[in-house]
Design an enzyme around this catalytic site. Structure first.
Site, PDB file in Angstrom:
ATOM      1  N   ASP A  93      -3.486   5.748   6.573  1.00  0.00           N
ATOM      2  CA  ASP A  93      -3.961   6.985   7.199  1.00  0.00           C
ATOM      3  C   ASP A  93      -4.931   6.590   8.317  1.00  0.00           C
ATOM      4  O   ASP A  93      -4.484   6.152   9.375  1.00  0.00           O
ATOM      5  CB  ASP A  93      -4.603   7.829   6.082  1.00  0.00           C
ATOM      6  CG  ASP A  93      -4.971   9.235   6.492  1.00  0.00           C
ATOM      7  OD1 ASP A  93      -4.205   9.848   7.252  1.00  0.00           O
ATOM      8  OD2 ASP A  93      -6.021   9.737   6.050  1.00  0.00           O
ATOM      9  N   ARG A 124       1.066  11.928  -9.354  1.00  0.00           N
ATOM     10  CA  ARG A 124       1.546  10.563  -9.104  1.00  0.00           C
ATOM     11  C   ARG A 124       2.967  10.354  -9.635  1.00  0.00           C
ATOM     12  O   ARG A 124       3.737   9.576  -9.083  1.00  0.00           O
ATOM     13  CB  ARG A 124       0.628   9.538  -9.776  1.00  0.00           C
ATOM     14  CG  ARG A 124      -0.744   9.397  -9.158  1.00  0.00           C
ATOM     15  CD  ARG A 124      -1.426   8.135  -9.661  1.00  0.00           C
ATOM     16  NE  ARG A 124      -2.865   8.127  -9.431  1.00  0.00           N
ATOM     17  CZ  ARG A 124      -3.455   7.738  -8.297  1.00  0.00           C
ATOM     18  NH1 ARG A 124      -2.735   7.325  -7.289  1.00  0.00           N
ATOM     19  NH2 ARG A 124      -4.772   7.761  -8.186  1.00  0.00           N
ATOM     20  N   GLU A 181       0.843  -1.201   0.000  1.00  0.00           N
ATOM     21  CA  GLU A 181       0.000   0.000   0.000  1.00  0.00           C
ATOM     22  C   GLU A 181       0.878   1.251   0.000  1.00  0.00           C
ATOM     23  O   GLU A 181       2.021   1.218   0.468  1.00  0.00           O
ATOM     24  CB  GLU A 181      -0.908  -0.055   1.243  1.00  0.00           C
ATOM     25  CG  GLU A 181      -1.768   1.143   1.516  1.00  0.00           C
ATOM     26  CD  GLU A 181      -2.840   1.423   0.472  1.00  0.00           C
ATOM     27  OE1 GLU A 181      -2.490   1.524  -0.717  1.00  0.00           O
ATOM     28  OE2 GLU A 181      -4.014   1.566   0.855  1.00  0.00           O
ATOM     29  N   ASP A 182       0.338   2.339  -0.531  1.00  0.00           N
ATOM     30  CA  ASP A 182       1.109   3.589  -0.561  1.00  0.00           C
ATOM     31  C   ASP A 182       1.173   4.276   0.799  1.00  0.00           C
ATOM     32  O   ASP A 182       2.230   4.658   1.265  1.00  0.00           O
ATOM     33  CB  ASP A 182       0.574   4.550  -1.639  1.00  0.00           C
ATOM     34  CG  ASP A 182      -0.929   4.827  -1.513  1.00  0.00           C
ATOM     35  OD1 ASP A 182      -1.591   4.245  -0.624  1.00  0.00           O
ATOM     36  OD2 ASP A 182      -1.448   5.618  -2.320  1.00  0.00           O
ATOM     37  N   VAL A 230       0.275  14.454   1.355  1.00  0.00           N
ATOM     38  CA  VAL A 230       1.497  14.211   0.587  1.00  0.00           C
ATOM     39  C   VAL A 230       1.170  13.586  -0.774  1.00  0.00           C
ATOM     40  O   VAL A 230       0.168  12.882  -0.921  1.00  0.00           O
ATOM     41  CB  VAL A 230       2.482  13.303   1.370  1.00  0.00           C
ATOM     42  CG1 VAL A 230       2.910  13.974   2.665  1.00  0.00           C
ATOM     43  CG2 VAL A 230       1.876  11.934   1.662  1.00  0.00           C
TER      44      VAL A 230
HETATM   45  P1  IMP Z   1      -7.281   5.413   4.951  1.00  0.00           P
HETATM   46  O1  IMP Z   1      -8.417   4.519   4.579  1.00  0.00           O
HETATM   47  O2  IMP Z   1      -7.766   6.647   5.703  1.00  0.00           O
HETATM   48  O3  IMP Z   1      -6.163   4.729   5.681  1.00  0.00           O
HETATM   49  O4  IMP Z   1      -6.724   6.025   3.596  1.00  0.00           O
HETATM   50  C1  IMP Z   1      -5.827   5.327   2.840  1.00  0.00           C
HETATM   51  C2  IMP Z   1      -5.844   5.813   1.423  1.00  0.00           C
HETATM   52  O5  IMP Z   1      -6.095   7.199   1.355  1.00  0.00           O
HETATM   53  C3  IMP Z   1      -4.476   5.621   0.804  1.00  0.00           C
HETATM   54  O6  IMP Z   1      -4.415   4.404   0.130  1.00  0.00           O
HETATM   55  C4  IMP Z   1      -4.378   6.806  -0.128  1.00  0.00           C
HETATM   56  O7  IMP Z   1      -4.892   6.452  -1.390  1.00  0.00           O
HETATM   57  C5  IMP Z   1      -5.232   7.862   0.489  1.00  0.00           C
HETATM   58  N1  IMP Z   1      -4.434   8.846   1.261  1.00  0.00           N
HETATM   59  C6  IMP Z   1      -4.381   9.023   2.606  1.00  0.00           C
HETATM   60  N2  IMP Z   1      -3.548  10.019   2.947  1.00  0.00           N
HETATM   61  C7  IMP Z   1      -3.066  10.499   1.788  1.00  0.00           C
HETATM   62  C8  IMP Z   1      -2.114  11.557   1.466  1.00  0.00           C
HETATM   63  O8  IMP Z   1      -1.557  12.266   2.319  1.00  0.00           O
HETATM   64  N3  IMP Z   1      -1.855  11.723   0.144  1.00  0.00           N
HETATM   65  C9  IMP Z   1      -2.426  10.980  -0.840  1.00  0.00           C
HETATM   66  N4  IMP Z   1      -3.295   9.985  -0.586  1.00  0.00           N
HETATM   67  C10 IMP Z   1      -3.627   9.760   0.707  1.00  0.00           C
HETATM   68 MG    MG Z   2      -4.358   4.116  -1.986  1.00  0.00          MG
END
Ligand code: IMP
Ligand code: MG
Length: 179
Positions: free
Chosen positions: A103, A165, A99-100, A153
């Site tokens: 969050d 990207r 995963e990238d 970011v």
């Molecule tokens: P989560 O479900 O809140 O953990 O979000 C995860 C997904 O949100 C990641 O796979 C990213 O695609 C996107 N994401 C969360 N924070 C960022 C950021 O700072 N920049 C770009 N994408 C983000």
């Molecule tokens: Mg993602």
């Protein structure tokens, strides 16, 4: 021009290379006797996936899962949509999710539960970036490139509204772009 939209570089190209080497070596050790299937989460993981897997010195299979959880905003909705599923039967595979960024953790939590129901041998998580203080679900990644502050970011796969990207580094996006 993209570069004018970047407040500062948080993870440089050199840093990224070191991260990929370090994680690749660790994963190579940990999965030596396993039946490794590396699953990249599209689209954010594309650069991390292609660079990291070249440092995994083991026979393995590669697949992708495309999910959508964000739309064009900057906070997770919690609603995850599967856009492209994995093509093979997961029974017996040791899955490494790539995963990238982690969050809130909602996206990966959903993905992990979905994959668990298909009886793989194991599931591990490698994330390039982590924002640990933002977590709302109980999820701890097995491999982390580095932590980043609670800022939006972009670059090296990560987008804002599908842009940035292709930046070769991780940069902090100027707040005026998304506020
Ligand atoms: P989560 O479900 O809140 O953990 O979000 C995860 C997904 O949100 C990641 O796979 C990213 O695609 C996107 N994401 C969360 N924070 C960022 C950021 O700072 N920049 C770009 N994408 C983000
Ligand atoms: Mg993602």
């Amino acid at each position: 021009m993209a570069y004018q939209d970047i407040e500062k570089v948080l993870v440089s190209e050199e840093d990224l290379k070191e991260i990929n080497k370090r994680l690749g070596a660790q994963i190579t050790k940990d999965f030596a006797d396993k039946n490794l299937l590396v699953v990249g989460i599209l689209k954010g993981s594309i650069y991390f996936m292609t660079d990291l897997t070249r440092y995994i010195n083991l026979p393995c299979k590669i697949d992708f899962l495309a999910v959508s959880s964000y739309g064009s905003g900057t906070t997770s909705s919690g609603a995850v949509r599967i856009i492209k599923d994995i093509d093979i039967n997961l029974e017996g595979y040791d899955i490494l999710i790539v995963e990238d960024i982690l969050d809130s953790g909602r996206t990966l939590n959903y993905v992990c539960n979905m994959l668990k129901s298909r009886n793989p041998a194991s599931i591990s998580i490698a994330t390039l970036l982590d924002k640990p203080e933002r977590r709302v679900v109980d999820l701890t990644p097995d491999y982390v490139g580095c932590d980043v502050p609670d800022e939006f970011v972009v670059g090296y796969g990560l987008d804002y509204d599908q842009r940035y990207r292709n930046l070769p580094y991780i940069g902090q996006l100027k707040r005026e772009i998304y506020e």
